[in-house]
Scaffold this active site. Structure first.
Site, PDB file in Angstrom:
ATOM      1  N   GLY A 211      13.009   9.266   2.413  1.00  0.00           N
ATOM      2  CA  GLY A 211      11.631   9.742   2.531  1.00  0.00           C
ATOM      3  C   GLY A 211      11.011   9.298   3.836  1.00  0.00           C
ATOM      4  O   GLY A 211      11.709   8.800   4.717  1.00  0.00           O
ATOM      5  N   ASN A 212       9.722   9.478   3.960  1.00  0.00           N
ATOM      6  CA  ASN A 212       9.029   9.013   5.172  1.00  0.00           C
ATOM      7  C   ASN A 212       7.630   8.546   4.813  1.00  0.00           C
ATOM      8  O   ASN A 212       7.202   8.663   3.666  1.00  0.00           O
ATOM      9  CB  ASN A 212       9.018  10.107   6.241  1.00  0.00           C
ATOM     10  CG  ASN A 212       8.278  11.342   5.766  1.00  0.00           C
ATOM     11  OD1 ASN A 212       7.080  11.314   5.551  1.00  0.00           O
ATOM     12  ND2 ASN A 212       9.022  12.434   5.556  1.00  0.00           N
ATOM     13  N   LEU A 213       6.916   8.032   5.821  1.00  0.00           N
ATOM     14  CA  LEU A 213       5.637   7.359   5.567  1.00  0.00           C
ATOM     15  C   LEU A 213       4.420   8.287   5.519  1.00  0.00           C
ATOM     16  O   LEU A 213       3.294   7.808   5.423  1.00  0.00           O
ATOM     17  CB  LEU A 213       5.392   6.300   6.660  1.00  0.00           C
ATOM     18  CG  LEU A 213       6.305   5.083   6.615  1.00  0.00           C
ATOM     19  CD1 LEU A 213       6.115   4.234   7.871  1.00  0.00           C
ATOM     20  CD2 LEU A 213       5.966   4.253   5.379  1.00  0.00           C
ATOM     21  N   SER A 214       4.628   9.601   5.600  1.00  0.00           N
ATOM     22  CA  SER A 214       3.466  10.491   5.663  1.00  0.00           C
ATOM     23  C   SER A 214       2.613  10.395   4.387  1.00  0.00           C
ATOM     24  O   SER A 214       3.125  10.488   3.278  1.00  0.00           O
ATOM     25  CB  SER A 214       3.930  11.933   5.854  1.00  0.00           C
ATOM     26  OG  SER A 214       2.812  12.776   5.819  1.00  0.00           O
TER      27      SER A 214
END
Ligand code: CTP
Length: 403
Positions: A211-214
């Site tokens: 995943g990512n931090l958005s």
């Protein structure tokens, strides 16, 4: 976070400067409320000689402040300026016009005027000699050149014996001017805007993902601002913790493939696509149905995801507007952004430098908006403000596309 109220576009900041017509502005507050506007009054300190704080608080039902030195932690001039959909200065004295024309910020009201992106209407009222004084004439011309709307005062009897041009206009004329300005802001009426937000998750096994931090904040701000400007908005949201926005149709997805499928279905039905989601560039090649044991968890073979923005750039109709985002960490981020915009077939691209996680999850953003018509440096503003600046550009692009 609380669910924002809807519809927007009706928050008025009413600035009152020190003229006797301040008492007539009380009626303006009432009539604005009758027309469904929500009003926050910001009087100049000197204007309190004519109408006191208590009157404005009672009429507006909201707290009233005059100085930047009150409520410091709330940063009131920025907060008030950002909340306003419209700013109306009534009455605007010769002194207030002069201070704004020269960019001064020596009380809360003039700070708000400098800080806001909302359209501003000035309703001057003063003695005719002051209105026709070359200094005032020059200040009014400066303000109009900068895009502010400055009403002409009425002609007639003033306080004292003099008469001429300088009277505070009839309330109905002021309300009409405000309604006109608020419609002007509703520049996306009849347009359908599709926004993607959040960050995709690519499953590794039933409990793990890439995943990512958005956070989704920028995409939600865009969806919100587009709706406030009259657009019919569809939001495709990936894993954001933000609550759905009333009046905006929200489709929830998890992975890049799900987002791609939804965008492909939705884009042909929309005039604008804003790809603000952080889409994973790749996903695990093999998704395992059972939790992978730690001894087997050494390498994850990846396979590329479709670049949704670039794919939509290929099928985009000439009257559709495509907006992309780029998250770059390199020093030459603008150069990379220029190349990326062209490569992906986007009309607009907002490139921001995401070094040290300053952007993801944060309330503010800084970067550069790139289009074939020019570039604009954004030096640090809220995500709501960026949303409106980007939408201004979208409206321009829709205009070029329909020529
Ligand atoms: N994007 C997309 N589909 C993907 C990856 C990205 O639509 N599979 C979109 C994003 O929504 C964003 C834009 O592409 O609008 C820019 O993504 P960026 O973070 O710059 O990544 P990449 O284009 O993949 O470039 P890089 O090689 O720098 O990672």
């Amino acid at each position: 976070m609380t669910t924002p109220h809807f519809p927007r576009g009706r928050e008025v900041l009413l600035g009152v400067s020190a003229g006797i017509a301040a008492y007539k502005a009380c009626d303006v507050v009432r009539r604005l409320q009758d027309h469904g506007f929500l009003v926050t009054v910001v009087p100049t300190p000197a204007s309190l000689n004519f109408v006191g704080k208590a009157t404005w608080e009672a009429l507006s039902g909201r707290p009233v402040h005059t100085e930047v030195w009150e409520n410091i932690p709330d940063v009131p001039h920025i907060a008030l300026g950002e909340r306003a959909d419209l700013v109306v200065i009534a009455p605007a004295t010769a002194d207030l016009l002069a201070r704004v024309a020269s960019g001064r910020a020596d009380d809360l009201l003039t700070n708000c005027i400098l800080a806001t992106h909302a359209p501003i209407l000035f309703v001057p009222a003063m003695h005719p000699q002051m209105w026709s004084n070359p200094a005032t004439v020059a200040n009014v011309a400066t303000l109009r050149e900068r895009g502010y709307v400055v009403m002409d005062p009425d002609t007639g009897r003033l306080t004292g014996r003099d008469s001429g041009q300088g009277r505070f206009p009839e309330t109905s004329r002021i309300i009409s001017a405000i309604e006109e300005l608020s419609l002007h802001r509703a520049d996306l009426i009849g347009k359908k805007v599709l926004v993607t937000a959040g960050g995709t998750r690519e499953a590794i096994d039933p409990i793990r993902f890439i995943g990512n931090l958005s956070s989704g904040k920028q995409g939600y701000a865009l969806a919100w601002a587009a709706a406030a400007r009259g657009a019919e908005v569809t939001l495709i949201s990936a894993n954001s913790q933000l609550p759905d926005i009333e009046g905006i149709s929200t489709i929830h997805v998890v992975s890049a493939a799900e987002m791609e499928a939804e965008v492909k279905t939705q884009f042909p039905k929309h005039d604008v696509l804003i790809m603000s989601a952080a889409v994973a560039d790749a996903r695990p090649e093999n998704v395992i149905d059972e939790k992978i044991k730690k001894e087997q968890l050494q390498n994850i073979a990846l396979i590329k995801n479709v670049d949704i923005l670039a794919a939509m750039g290929k099928v985009k109709r000439s009257n559709q507007v495509l907006v992309g985002f780029a998250a770059e960490t390199a020093l030459n981020s603008v150069e990379l952004g220029r190349a990326k915009r062209i490569a992906k077939g986007a009309d607009l691209l907002y490139v921001n430098n995401v070094k040290s996680n300053e952007i993801f999850g944060s309330e503010t953003t800084a970067g550069t908006i790139i289009s074939s018509h020019g570039e604009e440096l954004i030096t640090g503003c809220s995500k709501d403000t960026l949303a409106n600046i980007l939408l201004d550009k979208v409206v321009d692009e829709l205009g070029y596309a329909n020529v």
